[in-house]
Design a protein around this motif. Structure first.
Motif, mmCIF file in Angstrom:
data_model
loop_
_atom_site.group_PDB
_atom_site.id
_atom_site.type_symbol
_atom_site.label_atom_id
_atom_site.label_comp_id
_atom_site.label_asym_id
_atom_site.label_seq_id
_atom_site.Cartn_x
_atom_site.Cartn_y
_atom_site.Cartn_z
ATOM 1 N N GLU A 1 6.067 -1.609 11.072
ATOM 2 C CA GLU A 1 7.002 -3.312 11.694
ATOM 3 C C GLU A 1 7.617 -2.522 13.044
ATOM 4 O OE1 GLU A 1 8.549 -5.729 8.949
ATOM 5 O OE2 GLU A 1 6.927 -5.267 8.168
ATOM 6 N N ALA A 2 7.521 -1.710 13.277
ATOM 7 C CA ALA A 2 8.731 -1.167 14.819
ATOM 8 C C ALA A 2 6.868 -2.045 15.483
ATOM 9 C CB ALA A 2 8.474 0.152 14.813
ATOM 10 N N TYR A 3 5.644 -2.338 15.509
ATOM 11 C CA TYR A 3 4.955 -2.676 16.251
ATOM 12 C C TYR A 3 5.392 -3.994 16.187
ATOM 13 C CZ TYR A 3 0.555 -4.650 18.765
ATOM 14 O OH TYR A 3 -0.039 -4.902 19.146
ATOM 15 N N LYS A 4 5.741 -4.455 14.847
ATOM 16 C CA LYS A 4 5.741 -6.719 14.732
ATOM 17 C C LYS A 4 7.317 -6.711 15.506
ATOM 18 C CE LYS A 4 3.317 -6.688 10.303
ATOM 19 N NZ LYS A 4 3.628 -7.050 8.813
ATOM 20 N N ARG A 5 8.154 -5.530 15.184
ATOM 21 C CA ARG A 5 9.366 -6.344 15.867
ATOM 22 C C ARG A 5 9.133 -6.244 18.255
ATOM 23 N NH1 ARG A 5 11.416 -2.993 12.408
ATOM 24 N NH2 ARG A 5 11.733 -1.185 14.038
ATOM 25 N N ALA A 6 8.315 -5.034 18.117
ATOM 26 C CA ALA A 6 8.116 -4.563 19.598
ATOM 27 C C ALA A 6 7.328 -6.030 20.344
ATOM 28 C CB ALA A 6 7.639 -3.728 19.862
ATOM 29 N N MET A 7 6.364 -6.808 19.790
ATOM 30 C CA MET A 7 5.566 -8.169 20.089
ATOM 31 C C MET A 7 6.390 -9.021 20.055
ATOM 32 S SD MET A 7 3.204 -6.084 20.800
ATOM 33 C CE MET A 7 2.069 -7.775 21.649
ATOM 34 N N GLU A 8 7.459 -9.283 18.641
ATOM 35 C CA GLU A 8 7.424 -10.206 18.557
ATOM 36 C C GLU A 8 9.015 -10.802 19.899
ATOM 37 O OE1 GLU A 8 9.409 -14.127 17.198
ATOM 38 O OE2 GLU A 8 7.239 -12.840 16.831
ATOM 39 N N LYS A 9 9.687 -9.299 20.103
ATOM 40 C CA LYS A 9 11.087 -9.474 21.244
ATOM 41 C C LYS A 9 10.353 -9.543 22.786
ATOM 42 C CE LYS A 9 14.148 -7.003 18.722
ATOM 43 N NZ LYS A 9 14.590 -5.166 18.292
ATOM 44 N N GLY A 10 8.986 -9.126 22.955
ATOM 45 C CA GLY A 10 8.975 -8.911 23.992
ATOM 46 C C GLY A 10 7.675 -10.387 24.321
ATOM 47 N N ASP A 11 6.821 -10.240 23.478
ATOM 48 C CA ASP A 11 5.882 -11.276 23.971
ATOM 49 C C ASP A 11 5.968 -12.145 22.574
ATOM 50 O OD1 ASP A 11 4.493 -11.140 26.679
ATOM 51 O OD2 ASP A 11 5.322 -9.019 25.647
#
Length: 224
Positions: free
Chosen positions: A197-207
């Motif tokens: 979930e943290a990876y999904k959030r990071a990618m959604e926020k950044g790119d």
């Protein structure tokens, strides 16, 4: 400069790793995103002025600007991690943790960048390109072996070593299309990463417009 932790993210760059690290730790931070300039794909002047190095990633924390992925990673883990995402020296997997933590930028990124610069020169046959490709292959083979022993690079638990090691296998392949068909353990590893979930959030926020490159096939078209 604002107070508190700010992650300055150059889109489609390795600074995605710092967003991901913050999300995995669940710490408060401010995210500022910047688009690459066309046609050079370099960081805009605004980004370059944040730190004398001018390269991604860059963070600010309480009035201090810091560059370099591993310096930022160490800083965040030491100041905000409270022992999370690290392997202590007393752990039997400590050597694996330290090795893969530093292999990512110490050898893997330079090898991939060597391939990229070779392609920009229009040659995959010069000595530097061949050496870079050999080093990329050696790293992927070693990672394949390691991930055949455990689900993550430092054992059964996800650590910061994973946070810094995934980018060359994913987003960087948009610049250097590279197949992972020969490495099924790496491909399964990327599938596990993609479910975090943290990876999904990071990618959604950044790119938010990017579909993460988490499969074996090389991207069809290079961004270069």
């Amino acid at each position: 400069m604002s107070s508190g932790l700010t992650s300055h993210h150059l889109r489609l760059s390795q600074s995605e790793r710092i967003i991901w690290l913050c999300e995995e730790l669940g710490i408060p931070y401010t995210l500022k995103c910047y688009d690459r300039q066309q046609p050079t794909l370099q960081a805009p002047d605004e980004y370059r002025q944040l730190h004398w190095s001018g390269t991604a990633p860059i963070i600010e924390d309480d009035g201090i600007a810091i560059g370099e992925t591993m310096a930022i990673t160490e800083y965040i883990l030491a100041k905000y991690g409270h022992g999370r995402l690290v392997v202590p020296p007393s752990h039997p997997n400590y050597a694996d943790y330290v090795f893969w933590l530093h292999r990512a930028n110490g050898s893997t990124m330079p090898a991939f960048m060597g391939l990229m610069f070779g392609r920009l020169r229009g040659s995959d046959e010069d000595m530097i390109s061949k050496l870079s490709e050999a080093r990329v292959k050696a790293t992927c083979e070693a990672m394949e072996t390691q991930l055949g022993k455990s689900p993550y690079l430092a054992g059964d638990e996800f650590t910061a070593a994973d946070c810094v090691s995934v980018f060359p296998l994913t987003t960087l392949r948009l610049f250097i299309p590279y197949s992972l068909d020969a490495y099924p353990n790496i491909v399964r590893y990327l599938a596990r990463i993609g479910q975090r979930e943290a990876y999904k959030r990071a990618m959604e926020k950044g790119d938010p417009d990017l579909v993460p490159v988490l499969t074996a096939a090389a991207p069809v078209k290079s961004l270069l």
